[in-house]
Design a protein around this motif. Structure first.
Motif, PDB file in Angstrom:
ATOM      1  N   SER A  75       0.722  -0.710   0.061  1.00  0.00           N
ATOM      2  CA  SER A  75      -0.023   0.320  -0.165  1.00  0.00           C
ATOM      3  C   SER A  75       0.762   0.953   0.049  1.00  0.00           C
ATOM      4  O   SER A  75       1.999   1.177   0.042  1.00  0.00           O
ATOM      5  CB  SER A  75      -1.011   0.554   1.443  1.00  0.00           C
ATOM      6  OG  SER A  75       0.033   0.277   2.527  1.00  0.00           O
ATOM      7  N   ARG A  94      10.093   1.856  -5.924  1.00  0.00           N
ATOM      8  CA  ARG A  94       9.097   2.269  -5.138  1.00  0.00           C
ATOM      9  C   ARG A  94      10.644   2.974  -3.777  1.00  0.00           C
ATOM     10  O   ARG A  94      10.012   2.831  -2.165  1.00  0.00           O
ATOM     11  CB  ARG A  94       8.203   1.483  -4.401  1.00  0.00           C
ATOM     12  CG  ARG A  94       7.623   1.155  -5.351  1.00  0.00           C
ATOM     13  CD  ARG A  94       5.848   0.458  -4.431  1.00  0.00           C
ATOM     14  NE  ARG A  94       6.618  -0.950  -4.194  1.00  0.00           N
ATOM     15  CZ  ARG A  94       6.292  -1.567  -4.607  1.00  0.00           C
ATOM     16  NH1 ARG A  94       7.237  -1.666  -6.386  1.00  0.00           N
ATOM     17  NH2 ARG A  94       6.783  -2.767  -4.884  1.00  0.00           N
ATOM     18  N   VAL A 134       2.630   0.751   3.280  1.00  0.00           N
ATOM     19  CA  VAL A 134       3.919  -0.433   3.288  1.00  0.00           C
ATOM     20  C   VAL A 134       4.300  -0.408   1.790  1.00  0.00           C
ATOM     21  O   VAL A 134       3.507  -1.596   1.095  1.00  0.00           O
ATOM     22  CB  VAL A 134       2.933  -1.441   4.370  1.00  0.00           C
ATOM     23  CG1 VAL A 134       4.387  -2.252   4.320  1.00  0.00           C
ATOM     24  CG2 VAL A 134       2.373  -0.715   5.065  1.00  0.00           C
ATOM     25  N   PRO A 135       4.655  -0.033   1.485  1.00  0.00           N
ATOM     26  CA  PRO A 135       5.164  -0.108  -0.299  1.00  0.00           C
ATOM     27  C   PRO A 135       6.310  -1.142  -0.122  1.00  0.00           C
ATOM     28  O   PRO A 135       6.048  -1.208  -1.768  1.00  0.00           O
ATOM     29  CB  PRO A 135       5.846   1.717  -0.374  1.00  0.00           C
ATOM     30  CG  PRO A 135       6.668   2.464   0.843  1.00  0.00           C
ATOM     31  CD  PRO A 135       5.680   1.323   2.276  1.00  0.00           C
ATOM     32  N   TRP A 136       6.487  -1.999   0.680  1.00  0.00           N
ATOM     33  CA  TRP A 136       7.818  -2.903   0.313  1.00  0.00           C
ATOM     34  C   TRP A 136       6.444  -3.981   1.173  1.00  0.00           C
ATOM     35  O   TRP A 136       6.629  -3.775   2.430  1.00  0.00           O
ATOM     36  CB  TRP A 136       9.357  -2.120   0.482  1.00  0.00           C
ATOM     37  CG  TRP A 136       9.934  -1.748  -0.388  1.00  0.00           C
ATOM     38  CD1 TRP A 136       9.089  -1.567  -1.584  1.00  0.00           C
ATOM     39  CD2 TRP A 136      11.059  -1.283  -0.472  1.00  0.00           C
ATOM     40  NE1 TRP A 136      10.331  -0.520  -2.005  1.00  0.00           N
ATOM     41  CE2 TRP A 136      11.362  -0.664  -1.014  1.00  0.00           C
ATOM     42  CE3 TRP A 136      12.321  -1.165   0.889  1.00  0.00           C
ATOM     43  CZ2 TRP A 136      12.766  -0.118  -2.350  1.00  0.00           C
ATOM     44  CZ3 TRP A 136      13.258  -0.821   0.273  1.00  0.00           C
ATOM     45  CH2 TRP A 136      13.884  -0.034  -0.974  1.00  0.00           C
ATOM     46  N   PRO A 148      -8.025   3.794   0.875  1.00  0.00           N
ATOM     47  CA  PRO A 148      -6.626   4.675   1.622  1.00  0.00           C
ATOM     48  C   PRO A 148      -5.106   4.162   1.449  1.00  0.00           C
ATOM     49  O   PRO A 148      -4.024   4.481   1.058  1.00  0.00           O
ATOM     50  CB  PRO A 148      -7.207   4.578   3.343  1.00  0.00           C
ATOM     51  CG  PRO A 148      -7.818   3.771   2.797  1.00  0.00           C
ATOM     52  CD  PRO A 148      -8.958   3.042   1.594  1.00  0.00           C
ATOM     53  N   LYS A 149      -5.424   2.715   0.955  1.00  0.00           N
ATOM     54  CA  LYS A 149      -4.076   1.588   0.330  1.00  0.00           C
ATOM     55  C   LYS A 149      -4.301   2.160  -0.514  1.00  0.00           C
ATOM     56  O   LYS A 149      -2.859   2.123  -0.678  1.00  0.00           O
ATOM     57  CB  LYS A 149      -3.798   0.678   1.022  1.00  0.00           C
ATOM     58  CG  LYS A 149      -4.722  -0.293   2.101  1.00  0.00           C
ATOM     59  CD  LYS A 149      -4.724  -1.305   2.027  1.00  0.00           C
ATOM     60  CE  LYS A 149      -4.215  -1.940   3.361  1.00  0.00           C
ATOM     61  NZ  LYS A 149      -3.924  -3.585   2.832  1.00  0.00           N
ATOM     62  N   ARG A 150      -4.078   2.502  -1.717  1.00  0.00           N
ATOM     63  CA  ARG A 150      -4.052   2.683  -3.313  1.00  0.00           C
ATOM     64  C   ARG A 150      -4.183   4.471  -3.770  1.00  0.00           C
ATOM     65  O   ARG A 150      -3.993   4.979  -4.323  1.00  0.00           O
ATOM     66  CB  ARG A 150      -5.173   2.270  -3.727  1.00  0.00           C
ATOM     67  CG  ARG A 150      -5.116   0.675  -3.697  1.00  0.00           C
ATOM     68  CD  ARG A 150      -4.465  -0.417  -4.396  1.00  0.00           C
ATOM     69  NE  ARG A 150      -4.783  -0.850  -4.122  1.00  0.00           N
ATOM     70  CZ  ARG A 150      -3.191  -2.083  -3.227  1.00  0.00           C
ATOM     71  NH1 ARG A 150      -2.681  -1.955  -2.651  1.00  0.00           N
ATOM     72  NH2 ARG A 150      -4.093  -3.132  -3.028  1.00  0.00           N
ATOM     73  N   VAL A 169       9.677   6.097  -1.628  1.00  0.00           N
ATOM     74  CA  VAL A 169       7.958   6.071  -1.729  1.00  0.00           C
ATOM     75  C   VAL A 169       9.251   5.633  -0.107  1.00  0.00           C
ATOM     76  O   VAL A 169       8.465   6.224   0.789  1.00  0.00           O
ATOM     77  CB  VAL A 169       6.878   5.165  -2.054  1.00  0.00           C
ATOM     78  CG1 VAL A 169       6.237   5.347  -0.817  1.00  0.00           C
ATOM     79  CG2 VAL A 169       6.637   5.968  -3.027  1.00  0.00           C
ATOM     80  N   VAL A 170      10.148   4.946  -0.259  1.00  0.00           N
ATOM     81  CA  VAL A 170      10.607   4.239   1.452  1.00  0.00           C
ATOM     82  C   VAL A 170      11.607   5.207   2.143  1.00  0.00           C
ATOM     83  O   VAL A 170      11.284   5.428   3.220  1.00  0.00           O
ATOM     84  CB  VAL A 170      11.082   3.448   1.080  1.00  0.00           C
ATOM     85  CG1 VAL A 170      11.857   2.440   2.505  1.00  0.00           C
ATOM     86  CG2 VAL A 170      10.690   1.993   0.131  1.00  0.00           C
ATOM     87  N   TRP A 175      -0.719   2.389  -7.998  1.00  0.00           N
ATOM     88  CA  TRP A 175      -0.679   0.117  -7.855  1.00  0.00           C
ATOM     89  C   TRP A 175      -1.239  -0.525  -8.568  1.00  0.00           C
ATOM     90  O   TRP A 175      -1.280  -1.708  -9.414  1.00  0.00           O
ATOM     91  CB  TRP A 175      -1.444   0.530  -6.728  1.00  0.00           C
ATOM     92  CG  TRP A 175      -0.604   0.542  -4.977  1.00  0.00           C
ATOM     93  CD1 TRP A 175      -0.865   2.024  -4.630  1.00  0.00           C
ATOM     94  CD2 TRP A 175       0.668   0.249  -4.489  1.00  0.00           C
ATOM     95  NE1 TRP A 175      -0.015   1.931  -3.891  1.00  0.00           N
ATOM     96  CE2 TRP A 175       0.971   1.018  -4.104  1.00  0.00           C
ATOM     97  CE3 TRP A 175       1.377  -1.100  -4.863  1.00  0.00           C
ATOM     98  CZ2 TRP A 175       2.119   0.633  -3.286  1.00  0.00           C
ATOM     99  CZ3 TRP A 175       1.780  -1.202  -4.131  1.00  0.00           C
ATOM    100  CH2 TRP A 175       1.950  -1.355  -2.734  1.00  0.00           C
TER     101      TRP A 175
END
Lengths: 385, 257, 129
Positions: free
Chosen positions: A44, B155, A47-49, B82-84, B158-159, B170
């Motif tokens: 998500s 990603r 939690v992208p990984w 909300p996850k996407r 993003v991290v 996604w």
């Protein structure tokens, strides 16, 4: 040398058939993911990984752990490992390939994978990870190819390969160090922002990897005429014991620094992992299972009587592998994302297609491992006869 | 037509400089003699686009004009899950936006506040540092932007972003855009996106969409390097804060609380 | 090589099958059908000579996208020294080649390439859903 894998018993072919079945299911799941996007996974915005990158992290350790048989044999001339160095190196090859595949299936645009070497970006740890993994794979293929074909001919391997083998030792350390650097250099992710992450990765790798190797040795002894030898297995179990003890110690250091300093954004991740935050408790059972398995295995390994008990040893090794797999293959990655940068809590659970892809990738590794081990066993059996 | 080939050659020849483009070299990190200054290396001269958000003026909680304008202009898809979800600018509770500035005796007028947050266009951006392909990069004018053609969807940015400013596609975003604005491309599935400080509008001498849309004139935009610029005027004489300043990222978005 | 004969026969059959389309067309006297392109403009000259554009337009577009996205450039100076404002696929190119489906697509379909430009860029006049 690979032609040895083309002749085998009915049991061997049945096993390959099952493995290919899982691979096919995984490929289908991956094609579905390719079509729909990574939205078919449980990952998500927060939690992208997930499972993929976590497996990559765990398997880099398995790949690096080959050094635990290579180093004693080549640097300290520990003879008992002579029979199993090939098993360690043949385990490293599929492990590295698995790492690469897990990165590949995790990409949003896998067709653009060549952008990494085409636009080398030296400030990115991901770039270095690509490079170090590729190099390690090359080294292991070269070394096993040269050394093993010499062994098949009954001659000594050429002298030039020795420095290459020596080079593979620091290289193995480097692949897992760079993998830790992927995480430990990120200012916004407190859970990973710790200098001990790389040594901790190495310690858990040097415990889990040789534990897998023990299990494979015991299996080989059971299903073939090749005996890796008690001495080698005993020494491996000592390595597993010490590495596990060091790993537990390192984790304790993490606890101390985070909890004693009591800095909220460091503590929060540990709280989520071991107790949950509000209703978000998905990882709690996994966290305690990992802790109990690791501590239990450590005690059983440190006591000589239980460690040397060959009917108990496989179970201890399973405890080690499962305990450390939960730690690295789930908890370590997911916990870093909870809570998110603005204090929100989003949990993660893998979806069915995601699990199928993961299994499929693992079985590609198992397929390669089976082929390589078949070759090794056939040659070793012929030598013994 | 030498151009195409020559460019390729120049790019390869310039590889040696790659280390310096994305982030600072280790030498740059350790040199210098200022202490207690997370801002020591920040860009003060030339062009550095920046934004000042006056949260005193931005108090009407259900006002999302800036968000609507931004997302409309840039074809940002609306995913309900909300996850996407994909967002370039959104409202966050004060304690979420400024975890280090929050305390239990803060007045309700602050703690009840939600503030607009967006990409900070950091002077020392962690996302640029981690990107393995150079798809995310910092322009000479300070804008941290993305080359969508090059993004491999790993990603890592993003991290790496400490502000949660980045969103990943996604699934195919086109299915979640009501009216596509033909003046700006959409994205495809599998790439990351974020606020581009309206680089597209700046090139046409227009102000950022969020600023233009704000009915309360709470947003000021301009060049930090220009002493006469509206952002410098807005910063003068007021106490302003930035998000997670202690990380040394040097955000270019300032907040008047 | 006790199976030499079998191998040779196998090779001959393989080569025959692989080259079958060519034999088929040679015997049948048909040649490959060219795609019919609608250029879509009365302007006589493209930004570069037609032959060069046909061969290298994709490289030029790659160059444009890097210059626009990464280097913030706007204008294109052609090999004849003429300046074109805005290096834009949806502007500069499609301003003249107004019928994408009868120009770009026909040739791309014919040659079996699938550029991903339109995954993100919007064909003028085709906005909306």
């Amino acid at each position: 040398m690979l032609e040895k894998a083309l002749q085998g018993s009915k049991r061997y072919w049945t096993w390959l058939f099952v493995v290919i079945g899982f691979i096919t299911a995984g490929v289908i799941a991956f094609l579905y993911q390719l079509q729909e996007g990574l939205g078919v996974t449980g990952m998500s915005r927060d939690v992208p990984w997930g499972l993929y990158i976590a497996q990559f992290t765990f398997l880099v350790g398995v790949a690096a752990s080959a050094v635990m048989v290579v180093l004693p044999y080549y640097l300290h001339n520990f003879k008992a490992f002579g029979k199993i160095t090939i098993l360690g190196e043949f385990l490293a090859i599929p492990a590295v390939i698995l790492c690469m595949m897990f990165i590949f299936v995790d990409m949003g645009q896998p067709m653009r994978v060549m952008n990494v070497p085409l636009h080398p970006t030296l400030n990115s740890m991901m770039f270095w990870d690509f490079m170090s993994l590729g190099g390690y794979l090359f080294l292991n293929i070269l070394i096993t190819r040269v050394v093993f074909s010499a062994e098949m001919k009954g001659i000594a391997p050429p002298k030039w390969i020795k420095p290459v083998i020596i080079l593979s030792i620091p290289w193995a350390i480097s692949i897992h160090t760079v993998t830790a650097f992927l995480y430990s250099g990120l200012s916004g992710r407190s859970f990973w922002l710790t200098a001990i992450l790389a040594p901790r990765f190495l310690a858990s790798a040097f415990s889990a990897g040789p534990a897998i190797l023990i299990l494979l040795c015991l299996l080989i002894r059971k299903i073939s005429k090749f005996d890796p030898g008690d001495a080698a297995i005993r020494k491996l179990s000592e390595i597993v014991a010490y590495a596990m003890a060091v790993n537990v110690f390192f984790v304790a250091l993490e606890f101390f620094t985070a909890l004693y300093s009591d800095i909220p954004h460091h503590v929060e991740h540990f709280r989520y992992l071991y107790f949950g935050i509000g209703n978000a408790t998905a990882l709690v059972p996994w966290a305690w299972a990992s802790a109990i398995l690791s501590l239990g295995a450590m005690i059983l390994l440190l006591v000589p009587k239980t460690r040397q008990n060959f009917s108990l040893l496989p179970w201890i090794c399973v405890m080690v592998v499962v305990g450390l797999w939960i730690d690295k293959g789930i908890n370590l990655i997911i916990t870093g994302f909870v809570p998110n940068p603005v204090g929100g809590v989003t949990e993660y659970a893998p979806t069915f297609p995601e699990i199928m892809v993961t299994l499929g990738v693992y079985f590609i590794g198992i397929f390669i491992l089976t082929i390589l081990y078949k070759v090794a066993i056939t040659v070793k059996e012929a030598e013994a006869a | 037509m030498m151009d195409v080939k020559r460019r390729e050659f120049l790019r390869l020849a310039g590889l040696g400089a790659t280390l310096g483009i994305g982030g600072k070299t280790l030498y740059e990190v350790v040199k210098g003699d200022e202490v207690l200054a997370s801002t020591a290396h920040e860009t003060h001269e030339g062009t550095r686009w920046a934004m000042v958000i006056d949260t005193r003026k931005c108090v009407v909680h259900d006002c999302e004009d800036c968000i609507a304008a931004c997302h409309k202009t840039h074809n940002v898809p609306t995913f309900e899950d909300p996850k996407r979800v994909i967002k370039w600018i959104w409202r966050e509770e004060f304690k979420g936006a400024f975890p280090d500035q929050n305390h239990m005796f803060m007045g309700d007028e602050v703690t009840d506040k939600t503030v607009p947050i967006l990409c900070n266009h950091c002077d020392n951006p962690p996302c640029v540092k981690v990107c393995p392909t150079g798809a995310t990069f910092k322009r000479k004018d300070g804008i941290v932007t993305m080359d969508m053609h090059r993004c491999i969807g790993c990603r890592y940015c993003v991290v790496g972003c400490p502000y949660g400013a980045r969103s990943f596609n996604w699934s195919d975003p086109r299915e979640a855009i009501k009216d596509i604005d033909p003046a700006f491309p959409t994205r495809c599935k599998g790439v990351v996106e974020k606020c581009n400080f309206c680089a597209d509008r700046l090139s046409l001498d227009k102000d950022p969409a969020c600023m233009e849309a704000c009915p309360y004139k709470a947003i000021t935009f301009g060049n930090l390097g220009d002493k006469e610029s509206p952002v410098r005027a807005a910063l003068k004489g007021k106490y302003t804060i930035r998000r997670k300043q202690g990380l040394g990222t040097g955000p270019s978005v300032f907040y008047i609380v | 090589m006790h199976d030499a004969m079998k191998v040779i026969i196998g090779l001959v059959i393989f080569l025959g099958l692989v080259t079958a389309p060519f034999w088929f067309n040679t015997v049948g006297g048909t040649s490959a059908r060219q795609p019919e392109l609608v250029v879509g403009t009365d302007v006589k000259e493209c930004i570069e000579p037609t032959g060069w554009m046909r061969a290298y337009h994709m490289d030029l577009l790659n160059q444009w996208r890097d210059e626009v996205v990464r280097e913030g450039k706007k204008d294109f100076v052609s090999s004849t020294g003429k300046t074109w404002e805005h290096m834009k696929l949806t502007g500069t190119c499609l301003d003249c080649h107004t019928q994408k489906d009868k120009f770009c697509d026909r040739c791309h379909d014919y040659s079996g390439v699938k550029p991903y430009c339109w995954d993100c860029h919007i064909v003028p006049g085709k906005e909306g859903k």
